[in-house]
Write a protein that holds these residues in place. Structure first.
Motif, mmCIF file in Angstrom:
data_model
loop_
_atom_site.group_PDB
_atom_site.id
_atom_site.type_symbol
_atom_site.label_atom_id
_atom_site.label_comp_id
_atom_site.label_asym_id
_atom_site.label_seq_id
_atom_site.Cartn_x
_atom_site.Cartn_y
_atom_site.Cartn_z
ATOM 1 N N LYS A 1 12.513 31.242 7.624
ATOM 2 C CA LYS A 1 12.976 31.963 6.434
ATOM 3 C C LYS A 1 13.948 33.068 6.841
ATOM 4 O O LYS A 1 13.652 33.872 7.737
ATOM 5 C CB LYS A 1 11.784 32.572 5.685
ATOM 6 N N PHE A 2 15.076 33.132 6.153
ATOM 7 C CA PHE A 2 16.110 34.124 6.440
ATOM 8 C C PHE A 2 16.495 34.806 5.126
ATOM 9 O O PHE A 2 17.057 34.164 4.229
ATOM 10 C CB PHE A 2 17.343 33.476 7.070
ATOM 11 N N ARG A 3 16.198 36.087 5.035
ATOM 12 C CA ARG A 3 16.516 36.825 3.808
ATOM 13 C C ARG A 3 17.897 37.444 3.924
ATOM 14 O O ARG A 3 18.179 38.187 4.876
ATOM 15 C CB ARG A 3 15.474 37.906 3.545
ATOM 16 N N HIS A 4 18.746 37.138 2.969
ATOM 17 C CA HIS A 4 20.101 37.687 2.902
ATOM 18 C C HIS A 4 20.236 38.534 1.648
ATOM 19 O O HIS A 4 19.486 38.348 0.682
ATOM 20 C CB HIS A 4 21.137 36.560 2.891
ATOM 21 N N GLU A 5 21.218 39.428 1.658
ATOM 22 C CA GLU A 5 21.247 40.426 0.587
ATOM 23 C C GLU A 5 22.608 40.612 -0.050
ATOM 24 O O GLU A 5 22.813 41.589 -0.769
ATOM 25 C CB GLU A 5 20.739 41.771 1.127
ATOM 26 N N MET A 6 23.516 39.711 0.176
ATOM 27 C CA MET A 6 24.855 39.911 -0.372
ATOM 28 C C MET A 6 25.491 38.566 -0.676
ATOM 29 O O MET A 6 25.306 37.604 0.060
ATOM 30 C CB MET A 6 25.720 40.679 0.637
ATOM 31 N N SER A 7 26.228 38.500 -1.777
ATOM 32 C CA SER A 7 26.956 37.285 -2.105
ATOM 33 C C SER A 7 28.289 37.287 -1.372
ATOM 34 O O SER A 7 28.689 38.287 -0.773
ATOM 35 C CB SER A 7 27.201 37.205 -3.611
ATOM 36 N N ARG A 8 28.979 36.153 -1.437
ATOM 37 C CA ARG A 8 30.289 36.078 -0.786
ATOM 38 C C ARG A 8 31.296 37.027 -1.427
ATOM 39 O O ARG A 8 32.267 37.428 -0.792
ATOM 40 C CB ARG A 8 30.818 34.637 -0.857
ATOM 41 N N ALA A 9 31.064 37.359 -2.710
ATOM 42 C CA ALA A 9 31.970 38.282 -3.399
ATOM 43 C C ALA A 9 31.536 39.733 -3.217
ATOM 44 O O ALA A 9 32.040 40.618 -3.892
ATOM 45 C CB ALA A 9 32.029 37.934 -4.878
ATOM 46 N N LYS A 10 30.583 39.960 -2.280
ATOM 47 C CA LYS A 10 30.087 41.293 -1.951
ATOM 48 C C LYS A 10 29.325 41.934 -3.097
ATOM 49 O O LYS A 10 29.296 43.147 -3.249
ATOM 50 C CB LYS A 10 31.245 42.208 -1.507
ATOM 51 N N ASP A 11 28.689 41.108 -3.908
ATOM 52 C CA ASP A 11 27.774 41.608 -4.929
ATOM 53 C C ASP A 11 26.359 41.605 -4.372
ATOM 54 O O ASP A 11 26.046 40.822 -3.470
ATOM 55 C CB ASP A 11 27.794 40.688 -6.167
ATOM 56 N N PRO A 12 25.457 42.457 -4.911
ATOM 57 C CA PRO A 12 24.065 42.403 -4.482
ATOM 58 C C PRO A 12 23.449 41.055 -4.892
ATOM 59 O O PRO A 12 23.482 40.687 -6.063
ATOM 60 C CB PRO A 12 23.406 43.574 -5.218
ATOM 61 N N GLN A 13 22.935 40.345 -3.942
ATOM 62 C CA GLN A 13 22.310 39.048 -4.219
ATOM 63 C C GLN A 13 21.164 38.838 -3.242
ATOM 64 O O GLN A 13 21.359 38.394 -2.110
ATOM 65 C CB GLN A 13 23.306 37.897 -4.110
ATOM 66 N N LEU A 14 19.969 39.159 -3.677
ATOM 67 C CA LEU A 14 18.770 38.996 -2.856
ATOM 68 C C LEU A 14 18.388 37.515 -2.871
ATOM 69 O O LEU A 14 18.048 36.958 -3.906
ATOM 70 C CB LEU A 14 17.635 39.845 -3.438
ATOM 71 N N HIS A 15 18.493 36.885 -1.708
ATOM 72 C CA HIS A 15 18.151 35.460 -1.643
ATOM 73 C C HIS A 15 17.620 35.124 -0.261
ATOM 74 O O HIS A 15 17.948 35.775 0.719
ATOM 75 C CB HIS A 15 19.353 34.572 -1.991
ATOM 76 N N THR A 16 16.787 34.082 -0.226
ATOM 77 C CA THR A 16 16.169 33.652 1.026
ATOM 78 C C THR A 16 16.481 32.199 1.282
ATOM 79 O O THR A 16 16.257 31.351 0.412
ATOM 80 C CB THR A 16 14.643 33.842 0.980
ATOM 81 N N HIS A 17 17.025 31.933 2.471
ATOM 82 C CA HIS A 17 17.208 30.556 2.930
ATOM 83 C C HIS A 17 15.935 30.137 3.654
ATOM 84 O O HIS A 17 15.619 30.672 4.722
ATOM 85 C CB HIS A 17 18.400 30.447 3.887
ATOM 86 N N ALA A 18 15.208 29.207 3.074
ATOM 87 C CA ALA A 18 14.025 28.655 3.737
ATOM 88 C C ALA A 18 14.427 27.314 4.337
ATOM 89 O O ALA A 18 14.628 26.337 3.614
ATOM 90 C CB ALA A 18 12.888 28.486 2.735
ATOM 91 N N VAL A 19 14.576 27.274 5.642
ATOM 92 C CA VAL A 19 15.024 26.064 6.325
ATOM 93 C C VAL A 19 13.798 25.250 6.734
ATOM 94 O O VAL A 19 13.030 25.651 7.612
ATOM 95 C CB VAL A 19 15.884 26.404 7.554
ATOM 96 N N VAL A 20 13.624 24.132 6.058
ATOM 97 C CA VAL A 20 12.526 23.220 6.378
ATOM 98 C C VAL A 20 13.044 22.250 7.430
ATOM 99 O O VAL A 20 13.886 21.397 7.141
ATOM 100 C CB VAL A 20 12.049 22.465 5.121
ATOM 101 N N LEU A 21 12.569 22.397 8.654
ATOM 102 C CA LEU A 21 13.072 21.575 9.745
ATOM 103 C C LEU A 21 12.588 20.127 9.612
ATOM 104 O O LEU A 21 11.515 19.855 9.050
ATOM 105 C CB LEU A 21 12.618 22.158 11.080
ATOM 106 N N ASN A 22 13.377 19.220 10.134
ATOM 107 C CA ASN A 22 13.104 17.787 9.999
ATOM 108 C C ASN A 22 12.037 17.348 11.002
ATOM 109 O O ASN A 22 12.281 16.561 11.916
ATOM 110 C CB ASN A 22 14.404 16.993 10.206
ATOM 111 N N MET A 23 10.826 17.887 10.802
ATOM 112 C CA MET A 23 9.723 17.548 11.725
ATOM 113 C C MET A 23 8.393 17.874 11.061
ATOM 114 O O MET A 23 8.282 18.799 10.260
ATOM 115 C CB MET A 23 9.859 18.336 13.025
#
Length: 988
Positions: free
Chosen positions: A145-167
């Motif tokens: 899980k990787f929590r990021h806090e900014m959109s590409r347009a530099k707006d506040p965007q709280l989001h988490t990339h949950a990478v489910v590995l292929n295993m």
């Protein structure tokens, strides 16, 4: 919001860098963390180290073992995992990142973790047992899980990339690639769970929320929509780009939005996070945002949970707990369209309605309570063959019957065979299914009414008289039998099942002519024939054939139906009539002592509403004449293609079409259709039908045709209305209505100040299920849609209308004699009015005057461009040629669509697709509605096999209702004998 994206490619280092790099684009304090039983089994804990993460993406385990590589067969790239991106609502991101409320960020983290726990339950691995493929439910994943806090347009965007590995790790300890089909299947349920959990946590923190729609989207109540939009710079850029093209998000095609999105996406560049955060603070001050808007609930005597219930009570029906209310909403919403619903869909819909009110455990508990009480009927466990996601799902008894019929096995052999297949995992369980007593009672009533009408009437003519009257008639054998079934039957209800283009309407006309002749010479009043059809264009076709025709809905609404024992009701296109309307119509016919003939084709499109009563009536023994000799197609090859399609022979059907063309890109495909259309003469174009499988395709083709005909820029823009497809449950729920939508009441609501037929624009939905509307005079009105239930809902658009444009009426207007589906031509555009001419009367120009009328544009027009049609609009029509867009990736592409589309044409049907190779399989899909009676029969069969009585209590607490929720135990187990049954590969 949740997006699921496959991670594919051959560069695991770049993929790892994208998620795990802690540069100034992402917060350095959030390097990532592990989750999942699989991660624990591998000893993965603490912060995620980028090099190790890249090795795992490449399939390398910490102990040096490498998992066998799997590839995406479509993209021809290595499968590394799935990216499940959970994005918080914009106002939540602002409260967490601009105001710096760490508890809000923590609430987001908890909601993500909770949602991923549900995802992990779905983990599966493939396994070979004695050379045969099966699935094992492993229930463990490796998630970064990787929590990021900014959109590409530099707006506040709280989001988490949950990478489910292929295993995932199997029960035998082996690590194998993850089988992830179920994750995509329940994507909407996981999204709804995340939103529900987040909203609940925020309310417990003291924040009030505002529902934005009926899909579970919400915002913090103290941050306004305008303030949120001001922090959505990227969205603003896209809106501006669309506006430059004269488009809005509502009117632009999906492709246009995608292209503009890509074109306006800024590159990730180096920026100082402190400067950006300072900018956020200054912008918030300029907008007057007060971030200190918590309302702690601690002072309330019964504590936070009681306070939340008090808030819930403001927007829920009285006397119900939140869980009861949201599950009932889901049942009402879903069963309007389907008699049988899947558990994931039921849960998702309830959770979307339950934002901030109930969690997944409460929803599941309420569903189980309804099953235990017998209020909700649960299907017996069903299974599908491994690797066949779109294949049939049958009970164990159903599979045994199937094998007995196909393979000649005894019932005992078949049951043993199926039991071993389930044990070994070659037959895997599908999710639970439910129906309601209301659906079951309705289907039973339809069949009972038909049975009670058998031999209840005197025939209009004797069989001998019919035979004499038809001597020398051009009718073929099937048509003659159909006429006899209508005129000489003693039954109240009879059916005509006819393939597309077999002359069903012509046959009915011949029967009506015989009835008129008999009435003219017989004593007393003669018989009256009333024709009904579901859609307006079908009614027009019936009227053109000389019948007194009306839409089914208008007939059912009429207080004085003027039918009696001398009335014959002709229901055309009976296959697209749902159970609710069919029951109502059949009861009306029975009570009036009238008679009724149902005409249709069960192989064409089905009803939008729940049920398939025409097919059920036939299967239950209703007297039905079958017409199979095709008369519509004048081209021999096309006729052969239609005959093959009627029998489900896809490849043979395609081989007999004169033109099947592959064009990969949608725009390229649509441009080819338009080029072929424009190459026709004006008269040929009027007799050509363009069929599009999706609304996006239909809109783009309409736009391209107008451009090619040089109509763009030559007319005037008008406000137009396009109907919004909403169920009754949605129409009663205020957040279903989006700002800018238009409401048109179907009756007066004097207390609310609403007049029938007037148009009102939606401003916003308020707590307490209230809806603020803007009246035509600019004043505001507030209604509760749970009390004002007879509302039609439309999307407001702007469309250019030029002289020569082909348009379609999309609302009945009895005062102007307009029917939904009528095709018109724009004859004049002047001032605030549009002059229309009927295309039907233009095509008959030599036979009489052209019908014309003028529509005032003082209010929005119920019009849309009509060069391309949907398949539902096309059913019942006939044209010289048909141009058909078929996208194999679209769920709308099926045998139903293909069969209807090619059978509309007399001379030529041309197909344009993205993939010739994938087309046969895409067309072969058939979407058949399930029925409550079929579910009940499965239950009764299981009861008999278990030695239980077939009737009695609703058996809500029987073994049928105590099946364990989706088990995490391995689904692949060797049979006790270790011996493979003969022909086992039939399930592989």
């Amino acid at each position: 919001m949740l997006n699921v994206t496959p991670i594919r490619g051959n560069n695991q280092y770049a993929a790892a860098h994208y998620f795990a790099a802690a540069d100034d684009y992402y917060a350095k304090e959030h390097p990532g963390e592990w989750q999942g039983e699989g991660a624990r089994a591998l000893g993965l804990e603490g912060p995620i180290e980028q090099a190790q993460f890249s090795r795992l993406l490449d399939g390398q385990l910490p102990n040096g073992e490498r998992i066998q590589t799997t590839f995406d067969t479509t993209a021809h790239k290595k499968r590394m995992g799935l990216d499940l991106t959970f994005s918080a609502p914009k106002s939540v991101s602002m409260q967490a990142l601009v105001a710096g409320d760490r508890e809000v960020s923590a609430a987001h983290d908890r909601a993500v973790t909770r949602a991923l726990e549900q995802v992990e339950r779905l983990a599966e691995a493939r396994k070979k047992v004695m050379g045969k493929s099966c699935h094992e439910r492993t229930g463990n994943m490796v998630i970064g899980k990787f929590r990021h806090e900014m959109s590409r347009a530099k707006d506040p965007q709280l989001h988490t990339h949950a990478v489910v590995l292929n295993m995932t790790q199997r029960a035998d300890g082996a690590w194998r690639a993850l089988s992830n089909e179920d994750i995509f299947r329940v994507q909407h349920e996981i999204d709804a769970l995340y939103k529900a959990e987040l909203a609940h946590s925020l309310q417990e923190l003291g924040y009030a929320i505002r529902l934005v729609d009926d899909k579970g989207k919400f915002e913090l109540a103290h941050i306004s929509r305008d303030q949120i939009e001001a922090f959505s710079a990227r969205s603003y850029v896209i809106e501006q780009a669309l506006a430059d093209e004269g488009k809005t998000r509502a009117s632009a095609t999906a492709l246009e939005k995608q292209v503009i999105s890509l074109a306006t996406r800024p590159r990730k560049d180096e920026s100082d996070r402190q400067i950006i955060k300072q900018y956020w603070l200054e912008k918030s001050r300029e907008l007057g945002i007060d971030y200190g808007a918590r309302s702690p609930l601690d002072g309330l005597s019964d504590g936070p949970r009681s306070a939340l219930d008090q808030v819930a009570a403001m927007s829920l029906p009285a006397g119900l707990t939140p869980a009861q209310a949201v599950v009932q909403y889901a049942i009402n919403h879903l069963t309007e369209r389907e008699a049988v619903v899947r558990e994931s869909v039921l849960t998702t819909t309830a959770l979307r309605r339950a934002v901030g009110l109930a969690g997944i455990e409460e929803v599941h508990t309420e569903i189980r309570r309804l099953v235990e009480q017998g209020a909700l009927i649960e299907a017996v466990p069903a299974y599908r063959a491994t690797g066949s996601m779109d294949g049939p799902a049958l009970s164990s008894a159903g599979w045994a019957s199937f094998l007995s019929e196909r393979e000649g096995l005894t019932q005992q052999e078949a049951r043993a065979y199926v039991a071993q297949a389930i044990q070994r995992g070659s037959l895997v369980p599908v999710e639970r299914r439910y129906t309601t007593h209301k659906a079951l009672a309705r289907e039973k009533a339809i069949l009972a009414i038909e049975r009670s009408g058998r031999a209840a009437l005197a025939p209009i003519l004797t069989p001998a008289a019919v035979k004499t009257a038809l001597e020398g008639s051009p009718l073929n054998a099937g048509q003659r039998l159909a006429v006899k079934a209508i005129v000489a039957t003693p039954h109240r209800f009879v059916g005509i099942q006819g393939d597309a283009g077999t002359g069903k309407t012509y046959t009915v006309n011949q029967a009506v002519a015989l009835i008129r002749q008999a009435s003219a010479v017989g004593p007393g009043p003669g018989y009256r024939t009333v024709a009904l059809a579901p859609y307006g264009n079908q009614v027009t076709a019936l009227r053109n054939a000389g019948l007194d025709a009306h839409t089914l809905a208008s007939f059912l609404r009429a207080k004085d139906k003027s039918i009696d024992g001398k009335t014959l009701i002709v229901l055309d296109e009976a296959g697209v009539v749902g159970a609710r309307q069919m029951e109502q119509l059949m009861r009306t016919v029975e009570q009036a002592d009238a008679r009724m003939v149902l005409i249709g084709d069960t192989k064409q499109t089905e009803a939008i509403e729940a049920g398939k009563p025409f097919a059920q009536l036939q299967n239950a023994g209703m007297l039905t004449a079958r017409i199979s000799e095709i008369t519509r197609q004048e081209d021999r090859e096309l006729k052969t293609a239609v005959e093959h399609a009627a029998e489900g022979r896809v490849t043979q059907s395609l081989s007999h079409l004169s033109h099947v063309e592959e064009l990969k890109e949608p725009t390229e495909r649509h441009r080819a259709i338009v080029a072929d259309y424009i190459a026709l003469t004006e008269g040929e174009r009027r007799d050509t039908l363009i069929v599009a499988g999706t609304n996006d395709a239909r809109r783009e083709i309409n736009r391209m045709v107008r451009e090619s005909l040089a109509l763009t820029g030559r007319g005037r823009e008008f406000e137009t209305l396009t109907r919004v497809d909403m169920t009754k449950a949605q129409r009663r729920f205020a957040p279903s209505y989006q700002p800018g939508m238009v409401i048109q009441p179907e009756r007066d609501y004097q207390k609310a100040g609403l007049a029938r037929g007037e148009t009102y624009r939606v401003r916003e939905a308020l707590p307490g299920n209230m809806l603020v509307l803007q009246c035509p005079d600019g004043t505001m009105a507030t209604i509760n849609p749970r009390r004002a239930t007879q509302l039609s809902v439309y999307q407001l658009e702007r469309a250019e209308l030029s002289v020569g444009d082909a348009v379609r009426i999309n609302r009945n207007d009895a005062g102007r004699d307009l029917t939904n589906g009528d095709r018109m031509r724009v004859a004049g555009v002047a001032g605030h009015a549009v002059t229309l001419e009927s295309l039907e009367s233009i095509e008959r120009r030599g036979g009489g005057p052209v019908r014309s009328l003028e529509l005032s544009a003082a209010r929005p027009l119920h019009l849309e461009h009509a060069y391309a049609s949907s398949v539902h609009s096309a059913q019942g029509l006939t044209s010289e040629r048909a141009l058909i867009a078929l996208d194999t990736r679209s769920r709308t592409t099926s045998m139903n669509l293909y069969y209807v589309a090619i059978s509309r044409a007399r001379q030529e049907a041309r197909v344009y697709t993205n993939s010739l190779g994938e087309l046969p399989d895409a067309i072969a899909r058939r979407f058949d509605k399930s029925t409550a009676l079929a579910l009940q029969r499965e239950r009764q069969l299981l009861r008999r096999e278990a030695g239980l009585p077939p009737k009695g209590a609703l058996d809500g607490k029987s073994a049928l209702s105590r099946q364990p929720r989706q088990s995490l135990e391995p689904q692949c187990k060797a049979p006790a004998s270790g011996k493979e049954p003969s022909g086992y590969g039939r399930f592989d």
